[in-house]
Structures are given as C-alpha cells and as structure tokens.
Design a protein around this motif. Structure first.
Motif, PDB file in Angstrom:
ATOM      1  N   SER A 143      44.407  27.204  37.433  1.00 44.34           N
ATOM      2  CA  SER A 143      44.313  27.884  38.727  1.00 44.34           C
ATOM      3  C   SER A 143      44.425  26.897  39.881  1.00 44.34           C
ATOM      4  CB  SER A 143      43.000  28.652  38.815  1.00 44.34           C
ATOM      5  OG  SER A 143      41.896  27.748  38.765  1.00 44.34           O
ATOM      6  N   GLN A 177      48.211  26.002  40.122  1.00 47.66           N
ATOM      7  CA  GLN A 177      49.114  27.088  40.458  1.00 47.66           C
ATOM      8  C   GLN A 177      48.880  27.669  41.842  1.00 47.66           C
ATOM      9  OE1 GLN A 177      48.737  30.014  37.361  1.00 47.66           O
ATOM     10  NE2 GLN A 177      49.973  28.839  35.882  1.00 47.66           N
ATOM     11  N   LEU A 178      47.741  27.395  42.434  1.00 41.19           N
ATOM     12  CA  LEU A 178      47.438  28.022  43.711  1.00 41.19           C
ATOM     13  C   LEU A 178      48.344  27.517  44.821  1.00 41.19           C
ATOM     14  CD1 LEU A 178      45.580  30.004  45.162  1.00 41.19           C
ATOM     15  CD2 LEU A 178      43.989  28.120  45.576  1.00 41.19           C
ATOM     16  N   THR A 179      48.665  26.262  44.829  1.00 38.49           N
ATOM     17  CA  THR A 179      49.510  25.687  45.868  1.00 38.49           C
ATOM     18  C   THR A 179      50.241  24.474  45.307  1.00 38.49           C
ATOM     19  OG1 THR A 179      49.529  24.788  48.116  1.00 38.49           O
ATOM     20  CG2 THR A 179      47.673  24.208  46.721  1.00 38.49           C
ATOM     21  N   LEU A 206      42.499  39.187  41.543  1.00 36.07           N
ATOM     22  CA  LEU A 206      42.163  38.216  42.579  1.00 36.07           C
ATOM     23  C   LEU A 206      43.105  37.033  42.482  1.00 36.07           C
ATOM     24  CD1 LEU A 206      38.262  38.177  42.284  1.00 36.07           C
ATOM     25  CD2 LEU A 206      39.637  39.371  43.992  1.00 36.07           C
ATOM     26  N   PRO A 207      43.329  36.367  43.588  1.00 35.82           N
ATOM     27  CA  PRO A 207      44.168  35.156  43.510  1.00 35.82           C
ATOM     28  C   PRO A 207      43.464  34.089  42.689  1.00 35.82           C
ATOM     29  CG  PRO A 207      43.148  35.354  45.672  1.00 35.82           C
ATOM     30  CD  PRO A 207      42.869  36.631  44.951  1.00 35.82           C
ATOM     31  N   PRO A 208      44.190  33.252  42.016  1.00 34.82           N
ATOM     32  CA  PRO A 208      43.547  32.201  41.206  1.00 34.82           C
ATOM     33  C   PRO A 208      42.813  31.214  42.108  1.00 34.82           C
ATOM     34  CG  PRO A 208      45.906  31.841  41.329  1.00 34.82           C
ATOM     35  CD  PRO A 208      45.655  33.181  41.975  1.00 34.82           C
ATOM     36  N   PHE A 209      41.580  30.927  41.687  1.00 36.27           N
ATOM     37  CA  PHE A 209      40.749  29.968  42.428  1.00 36.27           C
ATOM     38  C   PHE A 209      39.869  29.255  41.418  1.00 36.27           C
ATOM     39  CE2 PHE A 209      37.354  28.601  45.358  1.00 36.27           C
ATOM     40  CZ  PHE A 209      38.133  27.991  46.333  1.00 36.27           C
TER      41      PHE A 209
END
Length: 604
Positions: A254, A257-259, A311-314
């Motif tokens: 996560s 992959q988030l940014t 939810l977005p990956p965090f």
C-alpha cells in the motif's frame, strides 16, 4: 508606577533595572505580541514544509498560492477545525474532520511556551514581580486568535475551506486552554485555581466526592489518570506495531502503490507519522471492547470485524484485523486495559498511605471506604480523558459511508471507566493494606530495638551480672582485687600486716562501677556544657592522679615501695610499733581501723 514602586522596595540597582526594562516590555502589549508570534511561527512552519514539498514535486497541480492555502488549512485542522473539500468528482463538498493528534501537539506547545515566557517570572527575589496572570492570559489568547481569524479568512476561498463553527469553537478552546496551562506552570503550578474551579460542582456532590481533603484526593486521581492513560495509549501503540508487523506485506504494498516518486512517498510517510497517535487511540479502543468504526456500519472490535468499505490503500489501514469472528489472539488485547487499571490502582494506593520517615509511626491517609471512593473518582476522570482523546482522534472523511471514522467517544469513555474501576479497586485496597502492614511492622521492629538497646554495646561491658537498669557490675573481679569505694582514701594491707601505703580511688558521680577513665570521658561528652563538678573536687582528682603516678614502679621487676608522700588529709603520723606482730589469719574487714601505738586492736 506600581511596578516602579515595587522595584524600589526591592532596592534593585538602577543599572539592573534599566537592563531589565530593555529586556522586555511588561503588560498586555507584550503578551499580545507573544501570542501573535506563536501563531505566526506555527503557520510559518506549516507553510515552509508545504512549500518544500511543492517545489520538489514533479507534478505541481497549483501554484505557490495553492500550497500556502493548503498550509493554512492544515494549520487550522491541527486545532480541530473541520475542513470542507470542494474539489470533488461529484461537485458536492466533502468534510474532513480527522485531526492528526501529533499536529495538535505543535500549536498547544507553542501557546503554552508563549504564555509561560510572557509571565517573565524573575529568577531572584530582587527582580521585578511577574506579569499578572490575567494580563498574560488575555494578551496571549487575543494575539493568537487575531492571527487565527486572519488565517481562516485567507483560506476561506481555497480548495480546503474551514468550517466557521469549528473556527468559533475549537480555535478559542485550544488557545485558552494552552495559555492557561502556561500561566499556571509559570506561577509554580498552584492548586488553588484548580480547587476554585470545583465551585461549579454542587455543594452536596462536592462534599460527597472530594470531602475535606479535596486537594489530596483530586491530585491522586489526576496522577493515577495520567499514568493509566499513558499505559492505555502505549499499549494501543504496541498493538498497532504488532499488527503492522503481522500485516507487513500489505502495508509495504500500500505504501508503494499509493504514490510514485520520493516526494509523494515522503508526504505519505509524514502523514502516517502524524496519524500514529490517532491509530494508537483506535487500537486502545479496540482493546477496550467497543472498537472503532471504519466507515458507517463497519465496526471493528475483538469479537468480530466487519468488512470495510472500499478505501484507498494506506499503510496504517493495513493493521486493521481481518474480517471475521475474533479469535483468542484478538481477545488477548484485553491485557492492555487491565494493565492500565492495575496502574491506576497502584497510584491510588500510594496516595492512600502517608510516606512516613524511617522509625516514625505510619498513618493511613484514607480509610478503606475513602480509598474505594478515590478509585471511583479516578475511573471517572479516566473516562473523561479518554473520551476526549477518542473524539479528537476520529471524525468524518466524507459523506455516506465515510461519515464515521474512529471510536465513539461515549462508548470508549464508558469502557475505560468500567475497566479502571474493576481492576483498580482490588489492587488499590490490597496494596494499601500491604503498605500499612509493612510500615507498621518495620516501626515495631525499630521500636523493639530502641527498647532493648544496641546489641553491639553489650560486648563492651565487663564480665559480670547486669542490673535492671542496664549497668554492668564487675563484682567478681572487684572481690579478687580488693574493694573500692568512692568515699575518700583507704589503706591497704600487705602480706606482713603493715600498711603498704594509702591509696585513693575516685570516680565521677553517675558512672557505672568498673568503667574506665576513657569510658567516663566519652560518656561525659554528652552532658550539658555547664561543669557539674566544683573546683575543689577537680583539685582533689588532680592530686590523686599525681599520687598514683608516684606509686607506679619504674621497673616492672623492681619491688613495689610505698610512697613517701604524706597523706592528703591532716592525719597524725603513727610511731613505729614496739615489736612486729604476726600476720593476721583472716583478712581485715572493711570497718577495721589501723592499729594504734600500743599494739592493741580496738573493737569495732
């Protein structure tokens, strides 16, 4: 004028007074400036950080104005002000109400230090008096709020706009509370203002809860609450770390992959660090039982975990337990609130017993019932403190399913109160009884040793029988060597029946028989400074010491000769006997007098 008069009374030198006046400008203006500077430094720190990230970003979406608007909005979010995001795909505004607790600590610390420094308490007694507390508090709060309102107006037309209800409530609360803590600390943390705050509590309730010793009870409850809350939040952070390690692969994926790019990943890393205290509070609420919401209708607690929405990956969200029914491994999280309750009970037990000095009698400050009452008070204060943390740690992140994130404050607070009361009550009562019994046992042992005396002193006495008063009598040794008295001089008989000389033995009054001169002098070191002996007695003692030195033989093998010195008392010398007499078969008694010149022994 009043300050100048006070400084004149303290007799401060003119040079020191001028230097002191140049150092600061006392009064409301200086306090106002201190509050404004604290707010400005806070905004500047956020702006500097955001500008660095904007400059280093390969894809800046907006100009420097957008970065400054975002920095101002984040500064307001750090005070608990809810933001509204306007650039959404649907066009509907989305609320952002999750306050990073680590960011909240920054403005609180700045206002606290500004108020404390504005008091300007002197280091010595000759310095000028500190600025009045009300003046400092008013000036710091007004200066800070002035900058805060200006920042809210500046970012009101940006993509992240502040909620004016939050600006009107949260910003003044943070400023007023932090400034009050700083002023209170600068004045030496007096307890009277805290006790005066209890006036809002009704009289019967105040007397029932606090009683006559409200200061001691409230202080103990606050200390126990601080320790229990620290253990609870620390345990939540430990659970978070264990879960992140357990789900390490998902957290790493996560994060990557988030940014893309190191600038975006640094921003995600800093955001994750700022949210670690929030996640610790969430984990603590999970251990308590009520758990937390990961979206509306998706509750996570030790007995079950509902599937979370999309939810977005965090990275921190990877630590959430897997959906499904809880296992004994999930139930083991209950050790954290149990440890917090035990800690609270230990602190209450310490406050229930006075810390007596070694050898002093112990006294229990509170009875068993009052100790139980303090435990219940601690449970209430713990519940209020953790409920506040739970409310600050959660909030909405949007609409519909994103309206509820984090624990529910009243559920988490109630669970803390019950856990604390359940585990702190037996610990406090048992530890209190153990401390009272232990200290009393030590006091009884010390008292017994004082009554029986020091055993090491018994080896210094002469062999013989001890009287009831503790004096060591060398009766057997005195019988073998001859009897000694303290009434004056006395003659001793030799083997041929004649007087070998007149010796004297003198002891000071109050000394035990058989005590040497060194022991007597050591004992008399503890007497009053006044000389208890008259001068004539000192002269007699000196003469006796001189006569004893004359009687000592020069050679150890030489026969002992009678001294030729005349006796101290004016006694008529006896003429030599006409003929020698045979030695007596029985030793003379103590009352037998010297023979006269006629050779006839008088009767007793």
């Amino acid at each position: 004028m009043e300050r100048v008069n006070l400084m004149t009374v303290h007799r401060t030198s003119p040079a020191a007074l001028l230097a002191r006046m140049r150092d600061r400008e006392p009064g409301l203006a200086a306090s106002f400036l201190a509050g404004a500077v604290a707010a400005g430094l806070g905004v500047a720190s956020f702006a500097a950080l955001l500008m660095v990230l904007w400059v280093s970003s390969p894809y800046p979406d907006s100009g420097p104005g957008g970065a400054l608007h975002t920095a101002a909005a984040l500064w307001l979010l750090a005070h608990g002000v809810e933001l509204v995001r306007t650039d959404t795909l649907s066009g509907a505004p989305m609320p952002v109400g999750v306050t990073p607790l680590l960011l909240l600590a920054l403005p609180v610390w700045r206002v606290y230090r500004a108020a404390r420094d504005a008091v300007d308490a002197p280091d010595d007694a000759d310095g000028p008096p500190p600025v009045p507390a009300r003046t400092v508090w008013t000036g710091v709060v007004l200066g800070y709020l002035g900058v805060g309102v200006a920042v809210a107006l500046y970012c009101s037309d940006g993509e992240l706009r502040p909620s004016w209800a939050g600006v009107a409530v949260c910003l003044p609360l943070v400023a007023a509370g932090s400034a009050a803590a700083g002023v209170w600390s600068a004045y030496g943390s007096p307890r009277e203002p805290v006790l005066r705050a209890l006036v809002v509590v009704p009289g019967p309730v105040r007397r029932l809860v606090f009683g006559a010793d409200a200061r001691a009870r409230l202080g103990t409850a606050v200390r126990a609450t601080g320790a229990a809350t620290a253990v609870l939040c620390g345990g939540g952070a430990l659970l978070l770390g264990v879960s992140l390690i357990w789900h390490g692969a998902a957290a790493r994926v996560s994060f990557l992959q988030l940014t893309e790019g190191w600038t975006g990943r640094c921003a995600v890393l800093m955001l994750g660090i700022a949210l670690i205290p929030n996640a610790a509070v969430w984990a603590a609420s999970y251990a308590l039982g009520p758990g937390f919401f990961l979206g509306a209708g998706h509750l996570v607690h030790p007995f079950a975990s509902h599937p979370a929405p999309m939810l977005p990956p965090f990275p921190l969200l990877a630590a959430v337990p897997d959906p499904g029914v809880g296992t004994p491994l999930n139930w083991a999280a209950g050790v954290v609130p149990a440890a917090a309750g035990v800690t609270a009970g230990w602190f209450v037990a310490r406050g229930a017993v006075d810390r007596a000095e070694p050898g002093a009698p112990v006294s229990a400050r509170w009875s068993v019932l009052r100790t139980a009452g303090v435990v219940l008070l601690t449970a209430v204060v713990c519940a209020a403190a953790f409920a506040l943390l739970a409310e600050l740690a959660g909030g909405p992140l949007g609409v519909a399913a994103l309206t509820r994130f984090g624990p529910v404050w009243w559920q988490a607070g109630g669970a803390v109160g019950m856990w604390t009361a359940a585990f702190a009550m037996p610990v406090a009562l048992v530890v209190r009884g153990w401390r009272v019994w232990g200290v009393r046992a030590r006091n009884r042992t010390a008292e017994g040793e004082r009554r029986t005396g020091n055993p090491a002193q018994a080896t210094d006495t002469l062999p013989g029988k001890e009287t009831a008063s503790g004096e060591a009598e060398g009766a057997g040794e005195e019988t073998a060597q001859g009897k000694e008295t303290t009434k004056g001089t006395k003659g001793t008989k030799g083997a041929n029946g004649r007087d070998s000389g007149k010796g004297e033995h003198s002891t000071r009054p109050g000394t035990a028989p058989g005590t040497t001169a060194a022991d007597a002098e050591e004992l008399y070191d503890f007497l009053p400074a006044d000389d208890p002996f008259p001068s004539d007695l000192d002269d007699d003692l000196a003469r006796v010491s001189h006569r004893s030195a004359l009687r000592e033989p020069a050679d150890a093998h030489a026969p002992t000769e009678a001294p030729t010195e005349a006796p101290t008392s004016p006694v008529t010398p006896e003429p030599p006997p006409a003929e020698p007499r045979p030695p007596l078969t029985d030793p003379p008694s103590d009352t037998q007098e010297p023979p006269d010149t006629t050779g006839v022994t008088p009767g007793p």
